[in-house]
Design a protein around this motif. Sequence first.
Motif, PDB file in Angstrom:
ATOM      1  N   LYS A  40       0.831  -1.203   0.000  1.00 16.04           N
ATOM      2  CA  LYS A  40       0.000   0.000   0.000  1.00 16.04           C
ATOM      3  C   LYS A  40       0.867   1.256   0.000  1.00 16.04           C
ATOM      4  CE  LYS A  40      -3.775  -2.019   2.785  1.00 16.04           C
ATOM      5  NZ  LYS A  40      -4.963  -1.614   2.035  1.00 16.04           N
ATOM      6  N   MET A 216       7.812  -4.147  -7.990  1.00 20.71           N
ATOM      7  CA  MET A 216       6.734  -3.241  -8.376  1.00 20.71           C
ATOM      8  C   MET A 216       6.471  -3.500  -9.845  1.00 20.71           C
ATOM      9  SD  MET A 216       6.542   0.863  -7.774  1.00 20.71           S
ATOM     10  CE  MET A 216       5.017   1.775  -8.066  1.00 20.71           C
ATOM     11  N   VAL A 233      -0.348  -7.218  -3.654  1.00 18.85           N
ATOM     12  CA  VAL A 233      -0.623  -5.796  -3.802  1.00 18.85           C
ATOM     13  C   VAL A 233      -2.084  -5.562  -3.485  1.00 18.85           C
ATOM     14  CG1 VAL A 233      -0.583  -3.831  -5.396  1.00 18.85           C
ATOM     15  CG2 VAL A 233       1.148  -5.619  -5.586  1.00 18.85           C
ATOM     16  N   TYR A 235      -4.614  -2.829  -4.324  1.00 21.47           N
ATOM     17  CA  TYR A 235      -4.904  -1.592  -5.021  1.00 21.47           C
ATOM     18  C   TYR A 235      -6.106  -0.897  -4.393  1.00 21.47           C
ATOM     19  CZ  TYR A 235      -1.796  -3.435  -8.579  1.00 21.47           C
ATOM     20  OH  TYR A 235      -0.706  -3.938  -9.232  1.00 21.47           O
ATOM     21  N   GLU A 244      -0.216   2.129  -9.800  1.00 16.26           N
ATOM     22  CA  GLU A 244       0.464   2.166  -8.508  1.00 16.26           C
ATOM     23  C   GLU A 244       1.441   3.331  -8.502  1.00 16.26           C
ATOM     24  OE1 GLU A 244       2.786  -0.951  -5.510  1.00 16.26           O
ATOM     25  OE2 GLU A 244       2.319  -1.545  -7.562  1.00 16.26           O
TER      26      GLU A 244
END
Length: 345
Positions: A40, A216, A233, A235, A244
């Motif tokens: 996050k 990432m 992840v 979102y 992101e």
Amino acid sequence: MNTHLILFSGLLAGSVIAAVDPVGYVVTAEPSAVMVNFAKGADTRGFAWQTDVSVTNGELRLVRGTGADDADFEGAALVFPAESKRVRDPDLIRHRALAIGLRPGETYSYRIGVPGHYATGTVEVKAPGQEVTILNLNDAQTKRMEKYPVWENTLAAAAKTVGGADKVDFILNGGDLVDGWFQGGTNRVYGRIGRPLEWALAVESAAPFFPGVPWMSSSGNHDCWMYRTFMAVDYPKGIYPGCESLDYGNVHIVTVPYVHDDWSAHYESIHAWLAKDLADNRRKWRDGGTVVALHWGPYTTGDHGARPAATNFIRRLTPLFASNRVDLVLQAHDHTYSKTLPYRW
């Protein structure tokens, strides 16, 4: 920008190291195929791992510092339960746990799994303003049995080049880690395998080389719906998956996902999000660099450049990069090496 960027795009041929045997691959109760992500934001970490179906739950524990032992982990203040989901073909459980509240500038020991079946390691949270080293990996597109040793060779060469996992702050993946767009089962046709096994093998192949280093990723057109199962992840609600953005060390980094073919309603929402993110970043960012990573990008010299989507990308996205003083745009998808002159001038 004072940021180190190492490019390892595509696949390298060479000697086969074969840490993972695609034909005889077996999942056990031990945590494997561990993937670490920014969950996050920069002060969070997401951990995803897999086990066989005998282990139906799991947890993540973190302790400040390195070299934590069992007693340290048992007394850990940072404990996060895993979300566990069964995946078929092959049968396995994929576990995901999201750690929040980590302190910038700190290193943590982590432990994932259940009693009797643990995996441990360390993660570092970079302090604001510090230089970072980014490893860029694109389009592994693992789909056939012979591709996995080549993918491993690429990662081994990258690890050797940078001097090991502790020399890399995060990995930027431009998408298409797998080639699962084509089929959904385990039927082996000319060496091609199904999507779940593709993901399991691709992540398991990568895990030994950069343990604890966060990935990432900009999702690609071949990554398929299992992207969120194998990554860790979360979102935000209302944001298109794959959008992101975070500040890490001295870099503001933004990923833009692939949305199939020509400009669409999805692109409109992504464009609005990206425009706001870059404008907000320009107002507050002072001493760092700004990097945008896309799967399908605007600066194509490959055969994708003849398609309408490439034209729309140039028309709609490049003004955002110029007006908000983006330092570097990275893209994948083309399977070619290319570079531009400084676009801003």
